[in-house]
Design a protein around this motif. Structure first.
Motif, PDB file in Angstrom:
ATOM      1  N   ASN A 162       0.809  -1.217   0.000  1.00  0.00           N
ATOM      2  CA  ASN A 162       0.000   0.000   0.000  1.00  0.00           C
ATOM      3  C   ASN A 162       0.841   1.265   0.000  1.00  0.00           C
ATOM      4  O   ASN A 162       0.540   2.239   0.700  1.00  0.00           O
ATOM      5  N   HIS A 170      -7.554  -1.995  -5.513  1.00  0.00           N
ATOM      6  CA  HIS A 170      -7.441  -2.556  -4.162  1.00  0.00           C
ATOM      7  C   HIS A 170      -7.255  -1.516  -3.078  1.00  0.00           C
ATOM      8  O   HIS A 170      -7.101  -1.875  -1.908  1.00  0.00           O
ATOM      9  N   ASN A 203     -14.007  -9.824  -2.036  1.00  0.00           N
ATOM     10  CA  ASN A 203     -12.926 -10.809  -1.935  1.00  0.00           C
ATOM     11  C   ASN A 203     -13.373 -12.105  -1.271  1.00  0.00           C
ATOM     12  O   ASN A 203     -14.403 -12.150  -0.590  1.00  0.00           O
ATOM     13  N   TYR A 233      -2.621   3.017   9.000  1.00  0.00           N
ATOM     14  CA  TYR A 233      -4.065   2.955   8.754  1.00  0.00           C
ATOM     15  C   TYR A 233      -4.695   1.693   9.352  1.00  0.00           C
ATOM     16  O   TYR A 233      -5.870   1.655   9.661  1.00  0.00           O
ATOM     17  N   GLU A 272      -9.333   0.388   4.782  1.00  0.00           N
ATOM     18  CA  GLU A 272      -8.992  -0.998   4.418  1.00  0.00           C
ATOM     19  C   GLU A 272      -9.975  -1.447   3.352  1.00  0.00           C
ATOM     20  O   GLU A 272     -11.162  -1.613   3.634  1.00  0.00           O
ATOM     21  N   ALA A 273      -9.481  -1.635   2.129  1.00  0.00           N
ATOM     22  CA  ALA A 273     -10.395  -1.920   1.022  1.00  0.00           C
ATOM     23  C   ALA A 273     -11.276  -3.124   1.343  1.00  0.00           C
ATOM     24  O   ALA A 273     -12.489  -3.086   1.181  1.00  0.00           O
ATOM     25  N   SER A 274     -10.669  -4.198   1.776  1.00  0.00           N
ATOM     26  CA  SER A 274     -11.455  -5.383   2.116  1.00  0.00           C
ATOM     27  C   SER A 274     -10.924  -6.037   3.387  1.00  0.00           C
ATOM     28  O   SER A 274     -11.617  -6.183   4.382  1.00  0.00           O
ATOM     29  N   GLY A 275      -9.644  -6.404   3.333  1.00  0.00           N
ATOM     30  CA  GLY A 275      -9.126  -7.313   4.347  1.00  0.00           C
ATOM     31  C   GLY A 275      -9.554  -8.708   3.936  1.00  0.00           C
ATOM     32  O   GLY A 275     -10.642  -8.906   3.366  1.00  0.00           O
TER      33      GLY A 275
HETATM   34  O1  73E Z   1      -7.604  -4.373   2.062  1.00  0.00           O
HETATM   35  C1  73E Z   1      -6.595  -5.074   1.375  1.00  0.00           C
HETATM   36  C2  73E Z   1      -7.250  -6.086   0.450  1.00  0.00           C
HETATM   37  O2  73E Z   1      -7.919  -7.077   1.188  1.00  0.00           O
HETATM   38  C3  73E Z   1      -5.746  -4.106   0.565  1.00  0.00           C
HETATM   39  O3  73E Z   1      -5.091  -3.224   1.438  1.00  0.00           O
HETATM   40  C4  73E Z   1      -4.719  -4.881  -0.243  1.00  0.00           C
HETATM   41  O4  73E Z   1      -5.432  -5.783  -1.108  1.00  0.00           O
HETATM   42  C5  73E Z   1      -6.191  -6.758  -0.420  1.00  0.00           C
HETATM   43  C6  73E Z   1      -6.816  -7.691  -1.437  1.00  0.00           C
HETATM   44  O5  73E Z   1      -7.802  -7.044  -2.170  1.00  0.00           O
HETATM   45  C7  73E Z   1      -3.856  -3.981  -1.035  1.00  0.00           C
HETATM   46  N1  73E Z   1      -2.536  -4.120  -1.240  1.00  0.00           N
HETATM   47  C8  73E Z   1      -2.149  -3.111  -2.020  1.00  0.00           C
HETATM   48  N2  73E Z   1      -3.191  -2.358  -2.285  1.00  0.00           N
HETATM   49  N3  73E Z   1      -4.260  -2.893  -1.661  1.00  0.00           N
HETATM   50  C9  73E Z   1      -0.804  -2.861  -2.519  1.00  0.00           C
HETATM   51  C10 73E Z   1      -0.503  -1.653  -3.120  1.00  0.00           C
HETATM   52  C11 73E Z   1       0.769  -1.429  -3.602  1.00  0.00           C
HETATM   53  C12 73E Z   1       1.750  -2.386  -3.475  1.00  0.00           C
HETATM   54  C13 73E Z   1       1.448  -3.599  -2.869  1.00  0.00           C
HETATM   55  C14 73E Z   1       0.174  -3.833  -2.392  1.00  0.00           C
END
Ligand code: 73E
Length: 831
Positions: free
Chosen positions: A289, A374, A482, A572, A674-677
């Protein structure tokens, strides 16, 4: 096709086909053969590693047979395939999964036993394939399992990093990163030295006229790096379907490794060229993230995307179909914006190499791609400087400008009076320096855009992408919540619970249709069943307690409430809220009389997770957790009432031990972040309850299992913006309970107060962006409810059973079926 055996000789092949093992004796024979030939060892020289290797090779042989048949079937039937492009695949270990999916674990167990090995020890020898950071990479791995299990013709495409996510050590309370060199011996990969693609970088574009007077672009000069394919078989559960994960490795192109140079005394610089080429696939970027905009990352992205598309296009061309049929044969899913260059690359292939007209090509491109978002975190949205593009991929930049031009022209037609709209949605951000906005490019280049949980999908449509909803209409945007694979996250990680569930739901078919878990609901009030259920949870906690003892030399009481937060460390995700709550609990215990202490519910607070190496604040959080642990864990006033554990090097195989042992897990992100977790789903599926905010998939979990079975607290997403605004412009008093925690920290109770100054002032002095103070009181109150409810074990266990019974929705099989129907337009291939 060129190397195909002529008809008359095929009988010799057919009758000599390798059939794999069908029983224990045949399996033993395979293992011994691999030990004695492949590994060149013997019974006098066979340790656990050798036994693991031979076992893995025996299963690999079996998988590759199914793999071959699956690929042949897909080719003969000319089926549409889905290609899942992901820069991360967090696969974890493969052996246990392979054994369970092909239903060969019982055979292996008894055979290994006869050969003198315990299967658990053998499984434990394998390195995790840790080619991912966290949820995004693990989601890709769950999707591969589901696509194979549901018989979809599917390939994953990624990078074969020499180093996966770093290994984390905790030294004096601080995170230390150690490289994860995992490829010493990897029986699961097949190098395809004959499947290579030359990838071009840098250079310049020269325009010329072809024979018909049409202007064509020639991308010339620059340097070339070769991509080599490595294939990993992906077995489905209880089906012969075995799909492929193709990972690309970089090496110097043969023309580039200059033998002239090599022989004329420039040995060093010639080896340096080679190493530079190998650097591309050397290491996974360890940021979750977060986008850091490094040139090598962009090189990785293009290298991987170009090799994958070349492969996909080559396969399509064998079918001799017309180009317009490409989207009928090929669907490509972009796992976040990391592979967005694929949009540009396919357009480039079609117009520059295949001679299609722009519009014709662009219709094919947009019908082919789907984009999954995501995250809404601004620091995670990818942007690349135009100058970097110009330098590294000059032709692609031209195409991006053209895509943008045509897109903006169409927007202008629809919204003639909204000049502001044009600059807002432009793929090129007119900043200093100018930037390419990858998410916008992905939206414009795809026919569907999806978020990963309902709240998240709503948020992207109403905030970061709202102009695009106006432009394209709401139909282009959708939600696919998810899911997780129940094979790994229940059957493999928690075999006893899986067995108990199977005994009540009519066998292991529930692993193929997770909604049949609802049959468990009739046992909620069954005392004997509850007892068995509770015993299994207890045994899983004993297993984790032993692990804690062996790694940290801390004794924890398995009867205490195990409260777990394991995930990447990020502000976050609010591990700071959790540890502040732990300190609050500690201070309360210290103030209690001996009588009061007796009434307290004992708790073990368990943390785990990696901080990105450059994320200083996250590292401070890890440090604070460890320091609190070292004070609390040896305080005789506290004893069993509270233990604070930081588990080193959280990864997939450790998750398989930790998750089944949890009573309560924490999913406490600031609402809307948190998009999903996905671990929230894993914990509930393993019979643990959740304390969480109204964020991501927590909301749908609540809807499915009922709000009486989850501990929700905190600010709602719609209120976050106002609260933040007030923090910045109004008065913002820190919650009084939290103030006591800060006082304890600043008094030096947990080590040098200066070390944690930034953590405290982020909340107290710098606007409390993550609303830790706003949510503190309701977090503490909710934890108090947890303590009370945990005392009533019968009721607690009932809640757990009821929750598991209602978790069917969260299988990644449901999720993949939704993608297949709504986005990919693809059918399973009957076996
Ligand atoms: O909430 C999660 C989600 O469950 C989210 O933070 C994660 O993706 C999961 C699966 O959908 C995520 N990782 C990244 N962005 N969202 C990310 C971004 C840049 C580099 C590596 C990972």
């Amino acid at each position: 096709v060129e190397a195909s055996i002529p008809e008359p000789q095929r009988e010799a092949w057919t009758k000599n086909q390798f059939d794999g093992f069908k029983n224990k004796d045949e399996f033993e024979k395979e293992v011994v053969r691999h030990v004695e030939t492949t590994l060149a060892r013997s019974m006098f020289n066979c340790d656990d590693v050798a036994a693991y290797s031979a076992t893995a090779l025996a299963f690999r042989d079996r998988l590759i047979k199914d793999w071959n048949k699956t690929q042949q079937r897909q080719t003969f039937t000319d089926s549409k395939r889905i290609y899942y492009l992901s820069l991360e695949f967090l696969m974890g270990r493969a052996l246990d999964n392979a054994m369970l999916n092909v239903k060969g674990k019982d055979i292996a167990k008894s055979a290994l036993d006869e050969l003198g090995f315990r299967i658990e020890d053998i499984i434990g020898q394998e390195n995790d394939a840790a080619l991912g950071n966290g949820g995004l990479g693990r989601l890709a791995a769950c999707f591969l399992d589901s696509m194979a299990s549901l018989n979809y013709p599917a390939w994953g495409y990624g990078l074969r990093y020499r180093y996966g996510i770093f290994k984390q050590e905790i030294i004096d309370g601080y995170q230390v990163e150690v490289p994860d060199y995992w490829l010493d011996f990897n029986p699961w990969e097949f190098p395809r030295h004959d499947v290579t693609v030359d990838i071009q970088f840098y250079g310049h574009v020269r325009k010329s006229q072809d024979a018909n007077g049409k202007t064509v672009a020639n991308w010339e000069g620059g340097e070339t790096v070769t991509a080599v394919a490595y294939d990993m078989p992906i077995p489905g559960y209880d089906t012969p379907s075995t799909n492929n994960l193709r990972l690309w490795s970089s090496k110097a192109a043969s023309g580039e490794f200059d033998f002239q140079k090599f022989n004329s005394g420039e040995y060093e610089s010639s080896v340096a060229d080679q190493q530079r080429a190998e650097t591309i696939s050397a290491v996974l970027y360890p940021n979750d993230n977060l986008d850091r905009g490094k040139e090598l990352r962009l090189k990785q992205q293009y290298f991987w995307v170009a090799a994958s598309l070349y492969d996909i296009v080559r396969r399509f061309k064998k079918s001799k179909r017309a180009w317009r049929e490409f989207p009928d044969q090929v669907a490509i899913q972009l796992n976040d914006t990391h592979p967005t260059l694929a949009v540009v690359e396919l357009q480039r292939i079609l117009i520059d190499k295949e001679g299609l007209e722009w519009d014709e090509a662009w219709a094919i491109v947009t019908a082919t791609f789907g984009y999954t978002n995501h995250t809404v975190l601004p620091e995670a949205l990818e942007k690349w400087p135009v100058g970097l593009f110009q330098h590294l991929l000059p032709r692609h930049l031209q195409i991006i400008y053209d895509i943008n031009l045509f897109f903006l022209q169409s927007v202008e037609k629809r919204f003639p009076d909204d000049r502001d709209m044009l600059s807002r949605v432009s793929i090129i951000e007119e900043s200093q320096p100018k930037m390419v906005r990858m998410a916008y490019l992905a939206i414009v280049g795809s026919h569907k855009v999806n978020g990963v949980a309902e709240l998240h999908s709503d948020l992207i449509q109403t905030t970061i992408f709202k102009d695009f909803v106006k432009i394209y209409g709401a139909d282009k945007f959708t939600n696919v919540t998810n899911g997780i694979t129940p094979r790994r996250w229940l059957h493999q990680a928690n075999p006893r619970l899986s067995e108990l569930i199977a005994s009540k739901t009519g066998g292991y078919d529930y692993l193929k249709d997770l909604t049949t878990l609802n049959k468990l609901e009739q046992y909620v009030d069954d005392k004997a069943f509850r007892k068995e259920w509770a015993e299994i949870k207890y045994a899983n906690k004993v297993r984790l307690a032993k692990y804690i003892k062996s790694t940290l030399d801390i004794t924890v009481n398995p009867a205490a409430l195990f409260d777990v937060q394991v995930k990447r460390i990020h502000e976050y995700k609010r591990q700071q809220l959790n540890i502040f709550g732990v300190i609050y609990r500690y201070l309360q215990i210290k103030e209690m009389s001996a009588e009061e202490r007796k009434k307290q519910a004992p708790r073990v607070s368990i943390f785990g997770g990696k901080a990105a190496p450059g994320y200083w604040m996250a590292k401070q959080i890890i440090h604070l957790i460890n320091n609190v642990g070292s004070v609390v864990n040896k305080d005789p006033d506290v004893g069993d009432l509270l233990k604070v554990i930081f588990l080193e090097d959280y990864n997939v195989s450790k998750a398989e031990i930790i998750i089944p042992a949890s009573d309560l897990s924490e999913h406490i992100s600031t609402a809307g972040t948190e998009a999903s977790g996905t671990s929230n789903m894993k914990f509930v599926l393993n019979g643990g309850l959740i304390i969480g905010t109204c964020d991501g998939a927590n909301i749908e979990i609540t809807r499915e299992i009922g709000q009486e079975n989850i501990f929700l607290f905190g600010t709602l997403s719609e209120d976050v913006e106002d609260l933040r605004h007030n923090h910045t412009y109004g008065k913002h008093a820190v919650d009084s309970g939290l103030q006591k925690v800060f006082d304890a920290i600043t008094s030096g109770k947990f080590g040098d107060a200066n070390d944690f100054g930034a953590l405290v002032s982020a909340v107290r002095d710098h606007g409390d962006y993550y609303l830790v103070s706003d949510d503190f009181q309701s977090y503490i109150d909710t934890q108090k409810m947890v303590d009370e409810e945990y005392k009533n074990q019968e009721e607690w266990v009932s809640k757990c059973i009821r929750s598991v019974a209602r978790m069917g929705f969260f299988s990644s099989d449901r999720c993949i079926n939704e993608y297949a129907e709504e986005i990919w337009n693809i059918e399973p291939l009957a076996v």
